[in-house]
Design a protein around this motif. Structure first.
Motif, PDB file in Angstrom:
ATOM      1  N   ARG A  45       8.481   0.627   5.839  1.00  0.00           N
ATOM      2  CA  ARG A  45       6.967  -0.289   6.572  1.00  0.00           C
ATOM      3  C   ARG A  45       5.585   0.575   6.456  1.00  0.00           C
ATOM      4  O   ARG A  45       6.284   1.898   7.079  1.00  0.00           O
ATOM      5  N   SER A  77       1.552  -7.237  11.761  1.00  0.00           N
ATOM      6  CA  SER A  77       2.844  -8.646  11.625  1.00  0.00           C
ATOM      7  C   SER A  77       4.035  -8.050  12.533  1.00  0.00           C
ATOM      8  O   SER A  77       4.379  -6.786  13.160  1.00  0.00           O
ATOM      9  N   ALA A  79       7.970  -7.938  11.768  1.00  0.00           N
ATOM     10  CA  ALA A  79       9.440  -7.405  10.991  1.00  0.00           C
ATOM     11  C   ALA A  79       9.934  -8.748  10.751  1.00  0.00           C
ATOM     12  O   ALA A  79      10.691  -9.381  12.380  1.00  0.00           O
ATOM     13  N   ASP A  83      14.704  -7.220   8.096  1.00  0.00           N
ATOM     14  CA  ASP A  83      14.618  -5.688   7.891  1.00  0.00           C
ATOM     15  C   ASP A  83      15.782  -5.588   9.211  1.00  0.00           C
ATOM     16  O   ASP A  83      16.008  -4.362   9.314  1.00  0.00           O
ATOM     17  N   PHE A  91       4.655  -3.851  11.941  1.00  0.00           N
ATOM     18  CA  PHE A  91       4.451  -3.259  10.786  1.00  0.00           C
ATOM     19  C   PHE A  91       3.108  -3.894  10.263  1.00  0.00           C
ATOM     20  O   PHE A  91       2.174  -4.740  10.453  1.00  0.00           O
ATOM     21  N   ILE A  92       2.247  -2.901   8.967  1.00  0.00           N
ATOM     22  CA  ILE A  92       0.730  -3.373   8.840  1.00  0.00           C
ATOM     23  C   ILE A  92       1.318  -3.940   6.954  1.00  0.00           C
ATOM     24  O   ILE A  92       1.560  -2.750   6.617  1.00  0.00           O
ATOM     25  N   ASP A  93       0.612  -4.745   6.762  1.00  0.00           N
ATOM     26  CA  ASP A  93       0.647  -5.108   5.095  1.00  0.00           C
ATOM     27  C   ASP A  93      -0.923  -4.897   4.973  1.00  0.00           C
ATOM     28  O   ASP A  93      -1.104  -5.745   4.907  1.00  0.00           O
ATOM     29  N   ARG A  95      -2.142  -3.823   1.905  1.00  0.00           N
ATOM     30  CA  ARG A  95      -3.273  -4.947   0.769  1.00  0.00           C
ATOM     31  C   ARG A  95      -3.695  -6.141   1.259  1.00  0.00           C
ATOM     32  O   ARG A  95      -4.830  -7.060   1.014  1.00  0.00           O
ATOM     33  N   ALA A  96      -3.450  -7.045   2.317  1.00  0.00           N
ATOM     34  CA  ALA A  96      -3.236  -8.114   3.390  1.00  0.00           C
ATOM     35  C   ALA A  96      -4.824  -7.767   4.447  1.00  0.00           C
ATOM     36  O   ALA A  96      -5.156  -8.606   4.304  1.00  0.00           O
ATOM     37  N   GLY A 245      -5.375   2.457   5.414  1.00  0.00           N
ATOM     38  CA  GLY A 245      -5.151   1.366   3.635  1.00  0.00           C
ATOM     39  C   GLY A 245      -5.782   0.493   4.024  1.00  0.00           C
ATOM     40  O   GLY A 245      -6.756  -0.821   2.709  1.00  0.00           O
ATOM     41  N   GLU A 248      -6.900   0.445  -0.243  1.00  0.00           N
ATOM     42  CA  GLU A 248      -5.982  -0.576  -1.286  1.00  0.00           C
ATOM     43  C   GLU A 248      -6.058  -1.714  -0.307  1.00  0.00           C
ATOM     44  O   GLU A 248      -6.129  -2.679  -1.768  1.00  0.00           O
TER      45      GLU A 248
END
Length: 270
Positions: A45, A77, A79, A83, A91-93, A95-96, A245, A248
Motif C-alpha cells: 500500500r 481510504s 484497508a 490486508d 492507504f492511498i490509491d 491512480r484514483a 502520486g 500517476e
C-alpha cells in the motif's frame, strides 16, 4: 477384591473432544492468516504522508480514521479484509486520487494521535511516501511528441486537484479543468513539488512561508532526438520526488506511464 475395569470412552465424548480440537486449530489458523498479507507482502500500500516504516506503522496505527476525515481531496481510504492485520489502516490509491498537498500543513499528520504518521515533518517536501517510476515510456505522449487536449482522465473521472488559478483553497474535479497542450507535460505541470518551486521562484511561496519551498526538483521533461521534425521529450524522476502520486493520477493514457512504488521508500523492511 476385584479391580474395577476402566470404562471405555463413549463415542459421543470422543466426537466432542475431536470437534473441540478442530475448532481450536481452525481458530488459531484463521488468526495466523492475518499475518500472511503482512509477512508475505502480498498487499503493498501507498501510505499517507509521514507514515513510519511499514512494520512500525502497522504497530502504531490505531485505525481511528482521523487522517481520512481531514484530507481535503479525500485521497485516504481504509484497508479492507484482504490486508490481513492491516485491515482498517489508511492507504492511498494514487491512480484514483493522489495526495496533492492541498492542505499545505499536512493535516493528516497533525490529526494522527499516535505518530504512525510521524509528527517530525511539517512540509510536503519533507515527506517520503514512495518512489515514482516511469514504467511505460512507450505510451508517454511527450515521448511520442504528442500534445493533449481536453479532460485529463475523461468526464467521468472523480479525482480532484487544487488549481491555484481557480481556487487557492478548494480542490475541484480534474474533469472540470480541461487542458490544451502542444506537448503533454501534465506530470510536470501538476506535480505539487514543481508547483511550489515555481511559486517560490516567483517570490510567492505557499502561505507566504519560505519554509514551504522544496530544496530539489521532483520531475522534469528531458529532450529526445526529434523524429521527422517532431519534438519529443521523456519524463525523468528526480531526487526531490516524494511519491505523492499526482503524476500517476493525472496521466491521460491508460495504463499510466508513471506509477508510484510505495515499497521503494519508507524503509519497508525496518
Amino acid at each position: 477384591m476385584a479391580l474395577r475395569s476402566k470404562q471405555p470412552v463413549k463415542p459421543q465424548a470422543r466426537r466432542k473432544f475431536l470437534r473441540t480440537v478442530v475448532m481450536g486449530a481452525g481458530l488459531i489458523g484463521a488468526s495466523l492468516l492475518g499475518y500472511i498479507p503482512v509477512l508475505g507482502r502480498w498487499i503493498e500500500r501507498l501510505r499517507p504522508p509521514g507514515a513510519l516504516p511499514e512494520q512500525r506503522f502497522l504497530a502504531s496505527c490505531i485505525k481511528c480514521g482521523q487522517c481520512v476525515q481531514v484530507c481535503p481531496v479525500e485521497a485516504i481510504s481504509l484497508a479492507d479484509l484482504q490486508d490481513g492485520f492491516g485491515v482498517g489502516t489508511p492507504f492511498i490509491d494514487a491512480r484514483a486520487q493522489a495526495c496533492d498537498f492541498s492542505c499545505d500543513g499536512l493535516q493528516c499528520v497533525l490529526a494522527c494521535p499516535t505518530g504512525a504518521l510521524t509528527h517530525e515533518i511539517n512540509y510536503p517536501h519533507e515527506t517520503d511516501m514512495g518512489i515514482a517510476k516511469v514504467e511505460r515510456p512507450d505510451l508517454c505522449l511527450a515521448v511520442l511528441g504528442r500534445g493533449f487536449s481536453g479532460q485529463a482522465r475523461g468526464a467521468a473521472f472523480m479525482g480532484k486537484l487544487r488549481y491555484d488559478e481557480v481556487d487557492r483553497w478548494n480542490p475541484i474535479p480534474v474533469s472540470e479543468h480541461p487542458y490544451e497542450l502542444a506537448l503533454c507535460d501534465l506530470c510536470v505541470r501538476q506535480c505539487p513539488i514543481e508547483i511550489r518551486l515555481a511559486q517560490c521562484a516567483a517570490g510567492t511561496p505557499p502561505s507566504g512561508d519560505e519554509r514551504q519551498c522544496p530544496p530539489q526538483h521532483a520531475i522534469k521533461l528531458e529532450p529526445l532526438a526529434a523524429t521527422d521534425g517532431v519534438s519529443r521529450m521523456r519524463p525523468v524522476i528526480l531526487e526531490g520526488c516524494v511519491g505523492c502520486g499526482v503524476c500517476e493520477m493525472i496521466c491521460p493514457v491508460e495504463p499510466a506511464v508513471i506509477v508510484i512504488d510505495g515499497t521503494g521508500s519508507r524503509g519497508m523492511t525496518a
